[in-house]
Scaffold this motif. Structure first.
Motif, PDB file in Angstrom:
ATOM      1  N   LEU A  23       7.916  13.965   5.251  1.00  0.00           N
ATOM      2  CA  LEU A  23       6.223  14.397   4.850  1.00  0.00           C
ATOM      3  C   LEU A  23       6.179  12.974   3.801  1.00  0.00           C
ATOM      4  CD1 LEU A  23       3.540  15.524   5.217  1.00  0.00           C
ATOM      5  CD2 LEU A  23       4.706  17.427   3.686  1.00  0.00           C
ATOM      6  N   LEU A  24       6.920  13.025   2.744  1.00  0.00           N
ATOM      7  CA  LEU A  24       6.347  13.031   1.421  1.00  0.00           C
ATOM      8  C   LEU A  24       6.333  11.357   1.432  1.00  0.00           C
ATOM      9  CD1 LEU A  24       8.917  15.212  -1.464  1.00  0.00           C
ATOM     10  CD2 LEU A  24       6.183  15.311  -0.780  1.00  0.00           C
ATOM     11  N   ASN A  25       7.777  10.383   1.990  1.00  0.00           N
ATOM     12  CA  ASN A  25       7.554   9.297   2.518  1.00  0.00           C
ATOM     13  C   ASN A  25       5.809   8.486   3.198  1.00  0.00           C
ATOM     14  OD1 ASN A  25      10.217   8.778   1.871  1.00  0.00           O
ATOM     15  ND2 ASN A  25      10.825   8.943   3.529  1.00  0.00           N
ATOM     16  N   ARG A  26       5.249   9.058   3.779  1.00  0.00           N
ATOM     17  CA  ARG A  26       4.110   8.963   4.977  1.00  0.00           C
ATOM     18  C   ARG A  26       3.344   9.262   3.308  1.00  0.00           C
ATOM     19  NH1 ARG A  26       4.305   9.873  10.845  1.00  0.00           N
ATOM     20  NH2 ARG A  26       6.380   9.022  11.285  1.00  0.00           N
ATOM     21  N   THR A  27       3.361  10.305   2.870  1.00  0.00           N
ATOM     22  CA  THR A  27       2.273  10.437   2.050  1.00  0.00           C
ATOM     23  C   THR A  27       2.532   9.478   0.507  1.00  0.00           C
ATOM     24  OG1 THR A  27       1.972  13.026   2.618  1.00  0.00           O
ATOM     25  CG2 THR A  27       0.903  12.339   0.230  1.00  0.00           C
TER      26      THR A  27
END
Length: 144
Positions: A23-27
């Motif tokens: 989630l953090l990577n995509r955000t």
């Protein structure tokens, strides 16, 4: 995982950031990519204005840099919220389809509108707009 690349001729530099959470990577990836688009939009517009007026000053360059930072941060934040919402919906639903874009767009539009101190009907309209844009993009990507 957020990635950035730069190539010149046969040389290529590739950078990847792994925050340990998809989630953090995509955000962060959405923030960086779309934030750069927002910043370059300002740079292009201000360069055009300088060419039109025929003058460049230190003050104009400082204002352009300030506007690039603000616009890049705003565009990046909006993209980051949307990408995070869409991914969260995908994880909750357990499916990858256009409905994730719709729900993510609605949630993002409403959240960003509410954070901008809008009220009632404006938040609803922004939610509908966010859902419509996200779904349209999903369908366009499917066609290409």
């Amino acid at each position: 995982m957020p990635r950035a690349g730069l190539s010149a001729g046969s040389s290529k530099v590739d950078v990847a950031i792994d925050l340990g959470n998809p989630l953090l990577n995509r955000t962060v990836d959405g923030f960086l990519k779309i934030g750069a688009v927002g910043a370059f939009r300002v740079a292009a517009e201000d360069a055009f204005d300088c060419l039109q007026s025929g003058s460049v000053s230190k003050r104009k360059l400082e204002k352009t840099l300030e506007k690039m930072c603000k616009e890049g941060a705003y565009w990046g934040a909006v993209a980051g919220v949307y990408v995070g919402m869409e991914y969260g919906v995908e994880r909750v639903r357990g499916e990858y389809d256009w409905k994730n874009a719709l729900i993510g767009g609605i949630a993002s539009g409403a959240l960003i509108s509410a954070a901008s101190n809008n009220k009632g009907n404006k938040i609803a309209k922004d939610a509908i707009t966010g859902g419509a844009i996200a779904t349209a993009i999903e369908f366009i990507n499917y066609l290409t």
